[in-house]
Design a protein around this motif. Structure first.
Motif, mmCIF file in Angstrom:
data_model
loop_
_atom_site.group_PDB
_atom_site.id
_atom_site.type_symbol
_atom_site.label_atom_id
_atom_site.label_comp_id
_atom_site.label_asym_id
_atom_site.label_seq_id
_atom_site.Cartn_x
_atom_site.Cartn_y
_atom_site.Cartn_z
ATOM 1 N N LYS A 170 59.046 -39.095 -27.159
ATOM 2 C CA LYS A 170 58.099 -39.077 -28.274
ATOM 3 C C LYS A 170 56.946 -40.049 -28.030
ATOM 4 N N GLN A 171 57.269 -41.209 -27.437
ATOM 5 C CA GLN A 171 56.228 -42.189 -27.128
ATOM 6 C C GLN A 171 55.208 -41.634 -26.143
ATOM 7 N N LEU A 172 55.689 -40.821 -25.213
ATOM 8 C CA LEU A 172 54.782 -40.234 -24.226
ATOM 9 C C LEU A 172 53.735 -39.337 -24.870
ATOM 10 N N SER A 228 52.244 -39.971 -27.541
ATOM 11 C CA SER A 228 51.214 -40.792 -28.183
ATOM 12 C C SER A 228 49.989 -40.878 -27.285
ATOM 13 N N ALA A 229 48.841 -40.808 -27.900
ATOM 14 C CA ALA A 229 47.587 -40.870 -27.132
ATOM 15 C C ALA A 229 47.209 -42.318 -26.834
ATOM 16 N N ASN A 230 46.362 -42.471 -25.817
ATOM 17 C CA ASN A 230 45.737 -43.761 -25.490
ATOM 18 C C ASN A 230 46.720 -44.866 -25.103
ATOM 19 N N LEU A 231 47.827 -44.496 -24.469
ATOM 20 C CA LEU A 231 48.735 -45.533 -23.968
ATOM 21 C C LEU A 231 48.178 -46.100 -22.671
ATOM 22 N N PRO A 232 48.266 -47.421 -22.466
ATOM 23 C CA PRO A 232 47.795 -48.015 -21.205
ATOM 24 C C PRO A 232 48.572 -47.443 -20.020
ATOM 25 N N ILE A 233 47.935 -47.384 -18.859
ATOM 26 C CA ILE A 233 48.558 -46.775 -17.681
ATOM 27 C C ILE A 233 49.840 -47.489 -17.279
ATOM 28 N N ASN A 234 49.867 -48.830 -17.413
ATOM 29 C CA ASN A 234 51.082 -49.570 -17.023
ATOM 30 C C ASN A 234 52.243 -49.260 -17.961
ATOM 31 N N GLN A 235 51.915 -49.025 -19.258
ATOM 32 C CA GLN A 235 52.960 -48.667 -20.218
ATOM 33 C C GLN A 235 53.474 -47.253 -19.957
ATOM 34 N N ASN A 239 57.732 -43.638 -18.099
ATOM 35 C CA ASN A 239 58.159 -42.568 -17.189
ATOM 36 C C ASN A 239 59.316 -43.012 -16.309
ATOM 37 N N LYS A 240 59.299 -44.277 -15.895
ATOM 38 C CA LYS A 240 60.385 -44.814 -15.076
ATOM 39 C C LYS A 240 61.691 -44.825 -15.869
ATOM 40 N N GLN A 241 61.619 -45.236 -17.137
ATOM 41 C CA GLN A 241 62.820 -45.270 -17.977
ATOM 42 C C GLN A 241 63.337 -43.865 -18.273
ATOM 43 N N ILE A 242 62.409 -42.930 -18.486
ATOM 44 C CA ILE A 242 62.804 -41.543 -18.746
ATOM 45 C C ILE A 242 63.512 -40.953 -17.529
ATOM 46 N N LYS A 243 62.966 -41.230 -16.348
ATOM 47 C CA LYS A 243 63.564 -40.718 -15.115
ATOM 48 C C LYS A 243 64.992 -41.220 -14.951
ATOM 49 N N HIS A 244 65.213 -42.486 -15.306
ATOM 50 C CA HIS A 244 66.553 -43.071 -15.180
ATOM 51 C C HIS A 244 67.506 -42.516 -16.235
ATOM 52 N N ALA A 245 66.985 -42.284 -17.460
ATOM 53 C CA ALA A 245 67.848 -41.858 -18.575
ATOM 54 C C ALA A 245 68.117 -40.358 -18.594
ATOM 55 N N ALA A 246 67.256 -39.567 -17.957
ATOM 56 C CA ALA A 246 67.375 -38.104 -18.040
ATOM 57 C C ALA A 246 68.750 -37.570 -17.606
#
Length: 359
Positions: free
Chosen positions: A23-25, A27-34, A39-46
């Motif tokens: 859901k956070q993904l 959201s618009a205008n998130l900084p690139i580092n965030q 994405n790293k956390q999603i990849k691990h949790a998927a």
């Protein structure tokens, strides 16, 4: 319906977090580092989210079958429910073991590329020759993994290598190559041995995860940067410009150099990568000395004094001393088939971590 309720709760929490991150993904205008971190956390949790859905479905189906057995009178329906319930009861323990493996703590460096340093140890010329031989094995292994090797710095002699630094890039390089850190012992008859006697020599291999400025902080004021002319075999200058670079980290005395690139800029960039990894290694060694019990995995403390493997050529035998694995197929292993050793090391590491998992 019997199942591991603590495991279920842990998995449910991870699954909820996975859905929240997705859901956070949106959201618009998130900084690139965030975005990168999410994405790293999603990849691990998927994979855990997928296993949770599978696990929950089995448990729900099993509960439904138990309800049928306790309330229904139709014999065919009862037989069908009993058959399905028996099958579910055998599937759940297997699935729980798979989930526990996914829940094991992951080395944060596993995804990183690596910098490998190889040097002769005891044994004179034969040691230098084996550095070259094992480097060839690593090249073949890298090819099989679709990894890329780039030489960063090298010093050759008439027999083999005085030392060689190289980078390996690709998918999950450190997760496999980290098991190569340590002392490698070779037993064979040197080409110069007229009486056919077996000689023993050693080489050292250090495998460091590749870091950058985000991972390891370096104050530019702490660096001394020297440039000089790159030289080739026999000391002949391969160019007339000072493209080779040597960087000294003054507070620690760590020195790195590179002359393999085509420009001073390229060599400087390579040197900085080497320096980041060297400083990480130094910090890691100091941390291990303070907390020696925290990192006793298959690579031990990473101390190069540890003899990890013996290559016995006369008997075509290779032994990894950390897990007592012996294979009588040294010739095949040296062709780059290192997975036959690395896979058991990974399995052994997982077994140890599994015993420490409190679920």
């Amino acid at each position: 319906m019997e199942y591991n309720k603590r495991l279920f709760e842990s998995l449910e929490s991870i699954s909820n977090k996975y859905l929240e991150l997705n859901k956070q993904l949106e959201s618009a205008n998130l900084p690139i580092n965030q975005l990168t971190e999410i994405n790293k956390q999603i990849k691990h949790a998927a994979p855990l989210h997928d296993k949770f859905l599978e696990y929950k479905k089995l448990i729900d189906n099993g509960a439904q079958d138990e309800k049928i057995l306790s309330s229904e009178t139709d014999k065919d329906l009862i037989d069908l429910a009993k058959m399905e319930l028996d099958e579910i009861k055998t599937q759940i323990p297997t699935l729980e073991e798979q989930i526990k493996i996914l829940l094991l703590p992951v080395d944060p460096n596993n995804e990183k590329n690596v910098i490998v340093e190889m040097r002769p140890g005891a044994g004179g010329d034969e040691s230098s020759i084996f550095v070259a031989d094992l480097f060839d094995t690593y090249k073949r292994f890298a090819d099989k993994q679709n990894w890329k090797i780039k030489i960063m710095d090298i010093s050759q002699n008439s027999c083999g290598y005085d030392y060689i630094y190289f980078n390996i890039s690709g998918e999950k390089v450190y997760s496999k190559m980290k098991f190569e850190s340590g002392v490698h012992r070779v037993q064979r008859v040197p080409a110069t041995e007229s009486k056919g006697r077996v000689h023993t020599s050693t080489i050292t291999v250090a495998v460091l995860p590749e870091f950058d400025a985000v991972d390891v902080k370096i104050n530019p004021a702490d660096l001394r940067i020297d440039t000089y002319r790159a030289s080739g075999a026999g000391g002949q200058h391969v160019n007339r410009t000072e493209s080779a670079v040597r960087i000294t980290h003054i507070p620690t005395g760590v020195v790195v150099s590179c002359q393999e690139g085509k420009s001073q800029f390229e060599n400087r960039d390579t040197c900085m990568k080497m320096l980041y990894s060297k400083l990480w290694e130094k910090q890691e060694t100091e941390r291990n000395e303070k907390i020696s019990s925290m990192r006793k995995s298959q690579v031990g403390t990473g101390d190069r004094s540890e003899k990890i493997r013996t290559y016995n050529y006369p008997q075509n035998r290779i032994t990894d001393h950390r897990i007592g694995l012996t294979l009588n197929k040294l010739d095949q292993i040296m062709q780059g088939n290192l997975d036959e050793i690395i896979d058991p090391l990974i399995a052994d590491e997982q077994t140890r971590l599994m015993s420490e998992l409190k679920i």
